[in-house]
Design a protein around this motif. Structure first.
Motif, short mmCIF file in Angstrom:
data_model
loop_
_atom_site.label_atom_id
_atom_site.label_comp_id
_atom_site.label_asym_id
_atom_site.label_seq_id
_atom_site.Cartn_x
_atom_site.Cartn_y
_atom_site.Cartn_z
N ARG A 2 -10.82 -11.85 -14.17
CA ARG A 2 -10.65 -10.76 -15.14
C ARG A 2 -9.64 -9.70 -14.67
NH1 ARG A 2 -15.10 -10.12 -12.38
NH2 ARG A 2 -15.77 -8.08 -11.68
N THR A 3 -9.65 -9.40 -13.37
CA THR A 3 -8.71 -8.38 -12.89
C THR A 3 -7.28 -8.86 -13.07
OG1 THR A 3 -10.34 -7.86 -11.22
CG2 THR A 3 -8.19 -6.87 -10.95
N LEU A 59 -4.29 1.78 -12.67
CA LEU A 59 -4.70 0.66 -11.81
C LEU A 59 -3.53 -0.29 -11.58
CD1 LEU A 59 -8.30 -0.32 -12.98
CD2 LEU A 59 -7.62 0.69 -10.82
N ARG A 60 -2.80 -0.54 -12.65
CA ARG A 60 -1.65 -1.44 -12.53
C ARG A 60 -0.61 -0.86 -11.56
NH1 ARG A 60 3.17 -3.67 -15.46
NH2 ARG A 60 4.58 -3.02 -13.82
N ALA A 62 -1.26 -6.20 -18.97
CA ALA A 62 -0.65 -4.86 -18.89
C ALA A 62 0.82 -4.92 -18.47
CB ALA A 62 -1.44 -4.00 -17.90
N MET A 79 -11.75 -5.11 -6.83
CA MET A 79 -11.31 -5.99 -7.92
C MET A 79 -10.20 -6.94 -7.45
SD MET A 79 -11.60 -4.03 -11.51
CE MET A 79 -11.29 -2.32 -11.27
N LEU A 80 -9.64 -6.63 -6.29
CA LEU A 80 -8.66 -7.52 -5.69
C LEU A 80 -9.31 -8.17 -4.46
CD1 LEU A 80 -5.34 -5.48 -5.81
CD2 LEU A 80 -6.11 -7.25 -7.35
N TYR A 125 -2.13 -1.62 -8.17
CA TYR A 125 -2.22 -3.03 -7.79
C TYR A 125 -0.85 -3.70 -7.68
CZ TYR A 125 -7.20 -2.74 -9.00
OH TYR A 125 -8.53 -2.41 -9.06
N LEU A 143 -4.26 -7.28 -15.49
CA LEU A 143 -2.92 -6.99 -14.96
C LEU A 143 -1.85 -7.75 -15.73
CD1 LEU A 143 -3.44 -6.92 -11.12
CD2 LEU A 143 -3.03 -5.03 -12.66
#
Lengths: 72, 629
Positions: free
Chosen positions: A43-44, B593-594, A51, B340-341, B597, A48
């Motif tokens: 899901r992460t 977040l993007r 996005a 989440m990573l 990350y 990404l």
């Protein structure tokens, strides 16, 4: 006349990038939905990936703002 | 940060291996791994394989029995001093509990269905009692219970037809929980045939009397409804009581067996990680460096014949070590965002502290509104209250993240002079203390890109520090950071934001640094530098989202007065602010977040670390299992 071209340029900047983002997200969204059905733990990565193409419309917006501000 | 680890090696006589594993399991701090020394790995004997199979099957049975009890609402206490069961005995006991819980669950389902069906009829039966008590002579009237799947208009039409054809009658309707309409019709007994014809023409279904009431007519079933409902309720309570009794009698034994079987299986699995010679065994693993003295002392005290030694740091590679993160309490909730990573590799950098500082700051910079910040603080309070009792629960952590984000949103709200857009300015005379985002779009863009530059330079410096054991790589990252700063200074000098005299020297230094970077990191370094510059520009989204947010808020405020009456305008404005707030919660979160990350982590983050899983006793609570010591 200048106002017309400036407005048109700004509109094109945002429209073109919005369409490009929409097209990319539609393709990515479909692929990601299929991937998530099999591997929910992605899901992460999915968020990404969806996005990432938004950068285009955001930069399109910035360019449009710069074009409009050029007028004044 | 990533907790420093030590590699530990245990060597002893082969028969002592089970005892050594027992002590290690009690200590619960050693993450076992295959030994690096060249010895054969322990091969499971036929007896061990058989025992593993028996334990796994018995554990499955016990888990299923406990799940069955939990499904019946019977809480099973963890064992105090329940005697251990053998696998065979536990499987037999579990099978007995499973059979009984399955029967109880089936009976409970049937009773619950019956209760729901009777409860659906209860309001209509109450109406019927009222009707019968209202002076209608039972002998002269027949009672019809009807059910409709349509709306009130059909009921009205039916009522008109009945009025016209039957004359004296009574029709009452009630909407059932499922959306159907139940109708109760009291019609003269002599007109039953007419009623049935009318109902058939109108496609109205006659509702049957529930079978549980023993059939018969509605009037005959009526007195049996309430006693039956009470009977069903008593039976349901009896089932719960029996489940509780079962849990009290067998629960502690089963939970003790579950714990013992988990531990025994873990011990058997751990044996396969041991190296063996005909006479000796060797075990290796990692323990947090600060727990090493305690572990060593414990082993030496309990098993003096087993040699324990720390493996020299130069003899193992950092990438092999497991990872456990630890952060100050203020940063801890943000571990959920980095989780989440994949985990960072051992020896690299834990990005949590950076996320804890920059995530709320960038979010606040985008939303930057006192009103929205206050709403966020309200959400934080609600989450905090919901998470009370679970200090590290999801709600608690989200509340702390929301509180940090709300603080920055309010701070930037004051700096930008925004309270629900320009409402603060128009109603309370709020003025921007620093930047008017509504007007100063270009300075806001410059600010966003400058923050991006600082963020990525920080990432590159972090990468240089993390790679300090590899001087060439560290120098390359450091030089890339310097070049990024120089590019920023050159552009600022070109745009006359900095003195123009800086332009030529910084450009010259840049041109000199370029070949050095290629020598240090290869030709791909040029491509990486260009990519990093693109990443800096990506921070323009902070300005784009922020401007969009403030513009939407201003549009919401302009709705007051734009739609005729002030009340409608205020309503529209509130709805639009709510939509903007929802967007402001979702969109900045994703984009910030993007930025972390993709852009920020890309400069230094080294994913792929193994989670630290110490060999320890099993616990029913996953949070209580030792992940961090």
């Amino acid at each position: 006349m200048d106002v017309l071209w400036i407005s048109l340029g700004a509109a094109l900047a945002i429209t073109g990038s919005a369409f490009a983002t929409a097209w990319a997200q539609s393709r990515i969204g479909a692929a990601v939905a299929a991937a998530l059905a099999e591997k929910p733990e992605l899901r992460t990565t999915a968020v990404l990936l969806v996005a990432i193409p938004e950068t285009m419309v955001i930069l399109g917006f910035v360019i449009a703002v710069l074009i409009v501000l050029q007028r004044g | 940060m990533i907790i420093p680890m030590s590699r530990v090696r245990l060597i002893g006589r082969r028969p002592d291996l089970p005892r050594a594993l027992g002590v290690l399991q009690d200590a619960g701090t050693l993450h076992l791994s295959p030994p690096a020394v060249t010895v054969a790995r322990h091969a499971a004997t036929a007896g061990e394989r058989r025992r593993h199979h028996q334990l796994a099957r018995a554990l499955g049975d016990v888990e299923a029995a406990l799940t069955g009890l939990a499904a019946l609402g019977a809480t099973v206490d963890e064992p105090g001093s329940a005697p251990p069961l053998t696998a065979g005995r536990a499987a037999w006991r579990a099978a007995r509990v499973r059979a009984r819980t399955a029967a109880l669950a089936a009976a409970r389902r049937a009773l619950a269905d019956e209760r729901d069906a009777l409860a659906a009829y209860a309001p209509m039966f109450a109406e019927l009692e009222a009707l019968l008590g209202g002076g209608h002579a039972q002998r002269r009237f027949t009672v019809h219970l009807l059910r409709l799947h349509s709306d009130g208009a059909t009921v009205r039409r039916l009522r008109e037809v009945l009025d016209r054809v039957l004359g004296e009658h009574d029709l009452r309707s009630r909407t059932l929980p499922g959306g159907e309409v139940a109708l109760l019709l009291l019609a003269p007994t002599g007109r039953t045939a007419d009623v049935e014809r009318l109902l058939a023409e109108a496609h109205v279904e006659t509702a049957p009397v529930p079978l549980a009431l023993g059939g018969g007519t509605l009037l005959e079933a009526l007195p049996r409804l309430r006693p039956r409902l009470a009977e069903v309720e008593r039976a349901l309570i009896a089932i719960t009581d029996e489940a509780v009794a079962l849990a009290t009698a067998d629960g502690p034994l089963l939970t003790a067996a579950r714990r013992a079987f988990h531990d025994a299986l873990a011990e058997l699995d751990a044996r396969t990680l041991a190296g063996e010679t005909p006479r000796a065994f060797v075990l290796e693993g990692w323990a947090p460096a600060r727990t090493l003295p305690t572990l060593t002392a414990r082993l030496r005290q309990t098993l003096p014949e087993v040699a324990v030694a720390e493996v020299d740091r130069d003899a193992w590679h950092g990438r092999e070590a497991p990872v456990v993160l630890t952060n100050p309490p203020i940063f801890e909730p943000f571990e959920r965002l980095t989780a989440m990573l994949p985990l960072p590799r051992y020896g690299s950098v834990d990005p949590t502290p950076f996320v804890a500082v920059f995530f709320p700051m960038l979010f606040g910079l985008i939303v930057g509104d006192v009103g929205y910040g206050a709403l966020l603080a309200l959400i934080a309070v609600i989450l905090w209250r919901r998470g009370r009792g679970a200090a590290h629960g999801l709600s608690h952590d989200l509340a702390r993240i929301a509180a940090a984000v709300a603080s920055y949103t309010v701070i930037f709200g004051f700096l930008f002079g925004e309270l629900f857009g320009d409402l603060g300015r128009r109603a309370f005379g709020l003025r921007p203390l620093w930047l008017d985002r509504h007007e100063a779009i270009l300075p806001f863009l410059g600010l966003a890109v400058a923050i991006g530059l600082v963020h990525l330079v920080l990432g590159l410096i972090t990468a240089a520090v993390a790679r300090r054991r590899h001087p060439r790589e560290a120098a390359g990252r450091g030089l890339a950071a310097l070049m990024l700063v120089l590019i920023g200074v050159t552009l600022a000098a070109m745009l006359e934001l900095l003195p123009g005299a800086l332009f030529t020297p910084t450009l010259l230094v840049l041109l000199l640094a370029l070949p050095v970077l290629v020598v240090l990191e290869g030709a791909t370094a040029l491509l990486e530098l260009i990519t990093t510059l693109g990443h800096v520009l990506s921070y323009a989204r902070v300005m784009a989202l922020g401007t969009a947010s403030v513009m939407l808020a201003i549009v919401a405020n302009r709705m007051v007065g734009a739609f005729g009456g002030a009340a409608i305008g205020v309503l529209f404005a509130l709805v639009f602010h709510l939509v903007n707030f929802a967007i402001a919660m979702f969109s900045p979160t994703i984009h910030v977040l993007r930025l972390h990350y993709v852009e920020f982590f890309g400069t230094f983050f080294d994913p792929g670390g193994d989670q630290y899983r110490p060999f320890a006793h099993w616990s029913p609570d996953p949070a209580a299992r030792p992940q961090e010591v």
